[in-house]
Enzyme design. Structure first.
Site, mmCIF file in Angstrom:
data_model
loop_
_atom_site.group_PDB
_atom_site.id
_atom_site.type_symbol
_atom_site.label_atom_id
_atom_site.label_comp_id
_atom_site.label_asym_id
_atom_site.label_seq_id
_atom_site.Cartn_x
_atom_site.Cartn_y
_atom_site.Cartn_z
ATOM 1 N N ASP A 1 17.436 -54.837 32.276
ATOM 2 C CA ASP A 1 17.693 -54.561 33.693
ATOM 3 C C ASP A 1 18.234 -55.821 34.372
ATOM 4 O O ASP A 1 18.000 -56.941 33.904
ATOM 5 C CB ASP A 1 16.442 -54.054 34.403
ATOM 6 C CG ASP A 1 15.260 -55.013 34.355
ATOM 7 O OD1 ASP A 1 15.098 -55.710 33.327
ATOM 8 O OD2 ASP A 1 14.480 -55.065 35.335
ATOM 9 N N GLU B 1 12.640 -57.193 36.013
ATOM 10 C CA GLU B 1 12.963 -57.730 37.339
ATOM 11 C C GLU B 1 12.000 -57.259 38.426
ATOM 12 O O GLU B 1 11.918 -57.859 39.491
ATOM 13 C CB GLU B 1 14.406 -57.369 37.724
ATOM 14 C CG GLU B 1 15.477 -58.023 36.850
ATOM 15 C CD GLU B 1 15.567 -59.540 37.019
ATOM 16 O OE1 GLU B 1 14.814 -60.108 37.827
ATOM 17 O OE2 GLU B 1 16.395 -60.155 36.323
#
Length: 388
Positions: A80, A148
Site C-alpha cells: 500500500d 500505512e
C-alpha cells in the site's frame, strides 16, 4: 559505488516501474491490483505463492516461499502507498513511473515498492540456488497490506505461519541497518464545556477557554520527556497536531478535541504513556475544575533487538562492502512492520533497504534505480551468508 550494469538491473528497474504504475492508495486500500501482479510474477517463475485473504477478504496479501530447510529468512514489504494528494503539486505524474535524470518518480517508489521489487528479485534469484549444496535454508516473502494505516497485514501473515528465524523489513533506510525503531501513539483528548448562545456567554462554559490549561500541561509534558533519549532513535516527543472545536460562529463551544502525536522509545510502552496522560489530565482537572476524557486512537509499538545480533552484523558488513555504507549502529525514527516480527512473533528482525526515508510521502517521491540494483546485490549477499 560503481558497478557493472547488467540485464538484471534493467529487469529490476522495469519491475519497480510496473509496481509504481499500479495505484495502491491506502486509504481506501487498493492493494489488490499489486497483489495480483506479484502473485502472477512469482508463479510465472515457478515460485510457490499464495493469496492470503485475511485480515480482509477483498484486500488479498501474498506470501511466497522457496526451499524448506533452515534457517528461514523472511523478506517483508508492504504494497500500500499513502494517497498522492494534489496531482498539480507533482512535476511527474504520481503513477507514470517516469525516469528523469537517473531517478524513477512516483508515489510509493521509495516507500516501498522498490523494497518489494528487490525482495521479489532476491527470492527469484536465490530460489535457483536454494536446495544446492551451497544454500540449505529457505526464504519467505511477504507482500503485505495496510502498513500505512497500522492494519494487521504483516501480523496476520506471521500468525498464519509465514514466519522464520530472521526478518528483513525492506523499507528505505539508505541501506543502513536499523535494530530499533520508535513507537507512535495518537491520543485524542476531549475537553468538556457547556454550550450557550454567544450573546449570553456567561450562561455557557467555553470549551476552548477550558482547553488552555490542557495545552499548557501538554507543552510542559513535551519539555519534560525531551530528556528521555535513546542513542539510536533520538528523543521522545509529545506534539499537539490538531485541535477541533466549535460548531457555529454564535455558539459557545460544547467541547474541544486535542490530538497529540506521541513518539516513544523502545524503553517506553504505550501502557505507561496511558498512565502519564491520565495523571496529567487528573492534575489539570484538580487545579482548574475542568472535565476531560481521552482515547488512544492508534498505536505502533516501539521495537528493538540486540544491536550486535548476527542478523544485524551480516547486513552491516555486506552494506559496507557492497554499498560503502557506514557500519555504525542505527535506528529508525519512524515506525515499520518490524514491530510485528520482534514484538508479536518473537523473530529477530531489522529494517533495511535501498532508497531514502526522506522521500516517503513527499510530492515527486523518487528512487535511484542504480542504488536499488546495489541494494539487490547487497540483499542477496546478506541472505546467502545467513543461509550458508
Amino acid at each position: 559505488m560503481s558497478h557493472q550494469h547488467s540485464r538484471t538491473d534493467d529487469e529490476l528497474t522495469a519491475l519497480i516501474g510496473e509496481l509504481v504504475s499500479l495505484e495502491t492508495e491506502n486509504p481506501p486500500g487498493h492493494e489488490k491490483r499489486v497483489a495480483e501482479f506479484v502473485h502472477e510474477w512469482l508463479t510465472d517463475r515457478g515460485i510457490d505463492a499464495t493469496f492470503v485473504h485475511e485480515p480482509y477478504a477483498d484486500r488479498p496479501q501474498v506470501a511466497a516461499r522457496v526451499g524448506d530447510g533452515e534457517p528461514t529468512v523472511v523478506l517483508n514489504g508492504h504494497i500500500d502507498v499513502v494517497p498522492a494528494g494534489d496531482r498539480d503539486e507533482w512535476t511527474h505524474p504520481p503513477y507514470a513511473a517516469e525516469i528523469d535524470d537517473g531517478r524513477l518518480y512516483g508515489r510509493g517508489s521509495a516507500d516501498m515498492k522498490t523494497g518489494v521489487a528487490v525482495g521479489m528479485m532476491a527470492l527469484a534469484d536465490l530460489g535457483a540456488e536454494i536446495g544446492t549444496d551451497d544454500l540449505s535454508g529457505s526464504i519467505v516473502f511477504h507482500a503485505a497490506i495496510g502498513e500505512e494505516t497500522g492494519e494487521p497485514g504483516t501480523k496476520t501473515l506471521l500468525e498464519r505461519g509465514y514466519g522464520g528465524d530472521y526478518g528483513v523489513v525492506l523499507e528505505p533506510t539508505g541501506m543502513r541497518t536499523a535494530t530499533s525503531e520508535k513507537g507512535l501513539a495518537w491520543y485524542e483528548i476531549t475537553v468538556a464545556g457547556d454550550p450557550s448562545h454567544a450573546s449570553r456567554p456567561e450562561q455557557g462554559d467555553n470549551a476552548i477557554t477550558n482547553a488552555r490549561p490542557v495545552l499548557d500541561a501538554l507543552e510542559s509534558y513535551d519539555a519534560e520527556i525531551a530528556d528521555r533519549e535513546d542513542e539510536l532513535v533520538g528523543q521522545a516527543h509529545a506534539t499537539v497536531t490538531k485541535i477541533e472545536a466549535g460548531t457555529k460562529e454564535n455558539v459557545v463551544p460544547e467541547d474541544a478535541v486535542i490530538t497529540i502525536d506521541r513518539r516513544f522509545l523502545p524503553s517506553e510502552s504505550a501502557d505507561a504513556i496511558d498512565d502519564e496522560v491520565d495523571a496529567l489530565l487528573a492534575d489539570v482537572e484538580a487545579d482548574h475544575g475542568i472535565e476531560t476524557s481521552w482515547e488512544r486512537t492508534r498505536t505502533y509499538e516501539s521495537a528493538a533487538i540486540d544491536v550486535d545480533s548476527d542478523l544485524a552484523d551480516v547486513f552491516r558488513e555486506q552494506s559496507a562492502e557492497h554499498a560503502d555504507i557506514s557500519p555504525d549502529p542505527w535506528g529508525v525514527k519512524g515506525s515499520t512492520d518490524v514491530r510485528n516480527f520482534v514484538n508479536d512473533a518473537d523473530i529477530e528482525a531489522i529494517t533495511w533497504g535501498p532508497g531514502e526515508l526522506g522521500q516517503a510521502h513527499t510530492y515527486d517521491e523518487s528512487v535511484d534505480p542504480a542504488e536499488a540494483a546495489v541494494g539487490l546485490r547487497t540483499l542477496k549477499a546478506s541472505v546467502r551468508e545467513l543461509l550458508e
